[in-house]
Design a protein around this motif. Structure first.
Motif, PDB file in Angstrom:
ATOM      1  N   GLN A  43     -44.386  27.086 -11.236  1.00 48.45           N
ATOM      2  CA  GLN A  43     -43.349  27.057 -12.264  1.00 48.45           C
ATOM      3  C   GLN A  43     -42.194  27.973 -11.895  1.00 48.45           C
ATOM      4  OE1 GLN A  43     -45.351  27.862 -15.997  1.00 48.45           O
ATOM      5  NE2 GLN A  43     -45.370  25.688 -16.498  1.00 48.45           N
ATOM      6  N   TRP A  47     -38.578  26.126 -11.435  1.00 42.08           N
ATOM      7  CA  TRP A  47     -37.489  26.423 -12.372  1.00 42.08           C
ATOM      8  C   TRP A  47     -36.380  27.221 -11.730  1.00 42.08           C
ATOM      9  CZ3 TRP A  47     -37.064  23.041 -15.725  1.00 42.08           C
ATOM     10  CH2 TRP A  47     -38.185  22.429 -16.293  1.00 42.08           C
ATOM     11  N   THR A  51     -32.879  25.135 -12.091  1.00 39.25           N
ATOM     12  CA  THR A  51     -31.819  25.760 -12.879  1.00 39.25           C
ATOM     13  C   THR A  51     -30.809  26.511 -12.014  1.00 39.25           C
ATOM     14  OG1 THR A  51     -33.142  27.747 -13.239  1.00 39.25           O
ATOM     15  CG2 THR A  51     -33.294  26.003 -14.906  1.00 39.25           C
TER      16      THR A  51
END
Length: 87
Positions: A43, A47, A51
Motif C-alpha cells: 500500500q 499510493w 498520488t
C-alpha cells in the motif's frame, strides 16, 4: 516506478487483501496476520506512485487491472491450497 513494477506491486497489494479476507472469514489467524505485512508494504508503494505528481490515468488503469487479476487469483489460491488444508 515503471508501469510493470506498479502492476506487480498492485497485484501483491490486492492479492494480499483478498487472501487476508478469505483467511479472516475462515478463522485462519496465522495466515491473516502474515498477510498484513505485505498489505502495508505494498500500500505504501502503490499510493506513493498513484498520488505522485506524475501519476495519471495510465497508472490508475494499471492499478485497476492488476487488482482485478489479483483478487480472482487470491480467491483461487486460497480455495485450492488453504481452505482444503483446513477442512
Amino acid at each position: 516506478m515503471t508501469l510493470v513494477i506498479l502492476a506487480l506491486v498492485s497485484f501483491v497489494q490486492v492479492f494480499a487483501l483478498g487472501f487476508q479476507s478469505r483467511n479472516v472469514n475462515h478463522g485462519n489467524y496465522g495466515w491473516a496476520a502474515g498477510t498484513s505485512f505485505f498489505i502495508g508494504i505494498s500500500q505504501a508503494a502503490v499510493w506513493r506512485r498513484i498520488t505522485g505528481p506524475d501519476a495519471g490515468a495510465t497508472e490508475a488503469l494499471v492499478y485497476a487491472l492488476a487488482g482485478s487479476i489479483a483478487i480472482v487469483s487470491a480467491m483461487a489460491v486460497h480455495q485450492r491450497f488453504i481452505r482444503k488444508a483446513a477442512a
